[in-house]
Scaffold this motif. Sequence first.
Motif, short mmCIF file in Angstrom:
data_model
loop_
_atom_site.label_atom_id
_atom_site.label_comp_id
_atom_site.label_asym_id
_atom_site.label_seq_id
_atom_site.Cartn_x
_atom_site.Cartn_y
_atom_site.Cartn_z
N ARG A 165 6.43 12.34 -0.32
CA ARG A 165 5.87 11.98 0.91
C ARG A 165 4.60 12.13 0.28
O ARG A 165 3.44 11.23 0.75
CB ARG A 165 5.87 12.65 2.34
N ASP A 166 3.73 12.82 -0.65
CA ASP A 166 2.36 12.59 -0.76
C ASP A 166 2.06 12.23 -2.22
O ASP A 166 1.23 12.50 -2.85
CB ASP A 166 2.27 14.31 -0.89
N VAL A 167 3.40 11.22 -3.00
CA VAL A 167 2.93 10.59 -3.36
C VAL A 167 3.38 9.02 -3.18
O VAL A 167 4.14 8.50 -3.19
CB VAL A 167 4.14 10.99 -5.55
N GLY A 205 11.10 10.26 -12.98
CA GLY A 205 11.06 9.37 -11.64
C GLY A 205 10.86 9.78 -10.77
O GLY A 205 10.72 8.86 -9.31
N ARG A 206 11.45 10.79 -10.26
CA ARG A 206 11.54 11.00 -9.09
C ARG A 206 10.50 11.38 -8.35
O ARG A 206 10.66 11.70 -7.29
CB ARG A 206 12.55 12.37 -8.94
N ASP A 210 0.85 -1.26 -0.02
CA ASP A 210 -0.12 0.04 0.15
C ASP A 210 0.61 0.88 0.07
O ASP A 210 0.03 2.41 0.33
CB ASP A 210 -0.95 0.08 1.12
N ASP A 211 1.93 1.36 0.20
CA ASP A 211 3.49 2.43 0.15
C ASP A 211 2.67 3.53 1.24
O ASP A 211 2.75 4.28 0.90
CB ASP A 211 3.69 3.21 -1.58
N ALA A 243 -1.27 10.46 -6.08
CA ALA A 243 -0.95 11.35 -5.92
C ALA A 243 -1.04 12.73 -5.06
O ALA A 243 -2.40 13.86 -5.51
CB ALA A 243 0.04 12.37 -7.17
N PRO A 244 -2.32 12.92 -3.73
CA PRO A 244 -2.90 13.40 -3.40
C PRO A 244 -2.16 14.82 -3.14
O PRO A 244 -2.36 15.37 -1.59
CB PRO A 244 -3.32 12.99 -1.41
#
Length: 340
Positions: free
Chosen positions: A279-281, A273-274, A201-202, A255-256
């Motif tokens: 943290r919000d991805v 790809g960075r 779930d990352d 991505a919230p």
Amino acid sequence: MTRADRGRRLGVVVNPVAGGGRGARAGREILGLLRAGGHTVTDLSGSDVVQAAAHARRAVAAGDVDALVVVGGDGMVHLGAQAVAGTGTPLGIVAVGTGNDFATCLGLPVRDHAAAGAGLLSALAAGTERAVDAIHVTVPGRADRWVAGAVSAGLDAAVNARANAMRRPRGPSRYTLAALAELAAFRAWAYTLHLEGVTDDDGLPLSGSGDGGPGATWTGRAAMVTAANTDRIGGGIRVAPHASTDDGLLDVLVAPVLTRAGAAIAFALMFSGRHVRRRDVHLLRARAVTIAPAPPPARDLPAGTGALPEAHGDGERLGPLPVTARAVRGALRVLTDGRS
């Protein structure tokens, strides 16, 4: 396909305008090369994409071809997938388009139709092919579709739709201008995701079980939601840097990101790809995902986030949400000379 001791019956579909006109020349040369190689070749291109797609589906369904070869970009791979996915009929790819993401992901020659043609002849002679996953897509009220690369339903889908509607400029700059226009008007959209078979779930907070149960869900606002089979889309955007085409799973990007500035930064970072370091991805792994608008009234969501973008797959319009994307292991068999 077993080792070939005779010519094969091949259907070929050419997009003549692919790659700024490279497709026409490449198509002529590939048709000649395959015929010179002793194969029976039928040009299924038709007068337009709709007719070509119908010809390809009909030829495969009737068993009239031993393999289907497409000449063009990712749009032609998408066309070919509609005909061959799940049938066992292999797909040959001559990548001469603008993006060529699927061919790049598989290590096939890109913008070199001579090398691609030589690879096809080798694959046909040796009977070699590679089984890769594809995404089975369902949209209520529409015919099911197959997607080779990724299903997009956020900012990347909105940019895709705008770029497709623009006549000018041609080439990659059209996508850049479309991205700038969409970012200027950006407001995070409200989604509900239903996931099946979550293996990672990352860190995205899911309600219910992530072990394949029906209760694995997330509701929130996001800039991007993409279900990827390949590591890249849109001509090299590294949407899911670690995606695999043969693991039976989707890499689901969520991505919230709520602010315009945050969306612009995250979108720009996707080219390298960075973005996945933010943290919000989040990059989840799951067998399937249903992407839907958040049901009103969603207590934790402000009103007025706007209509969600229509889903796109392989750069092609799929339709309005909800959309269900499911990884199907080995649904595509791709002709390869064994080196890719």
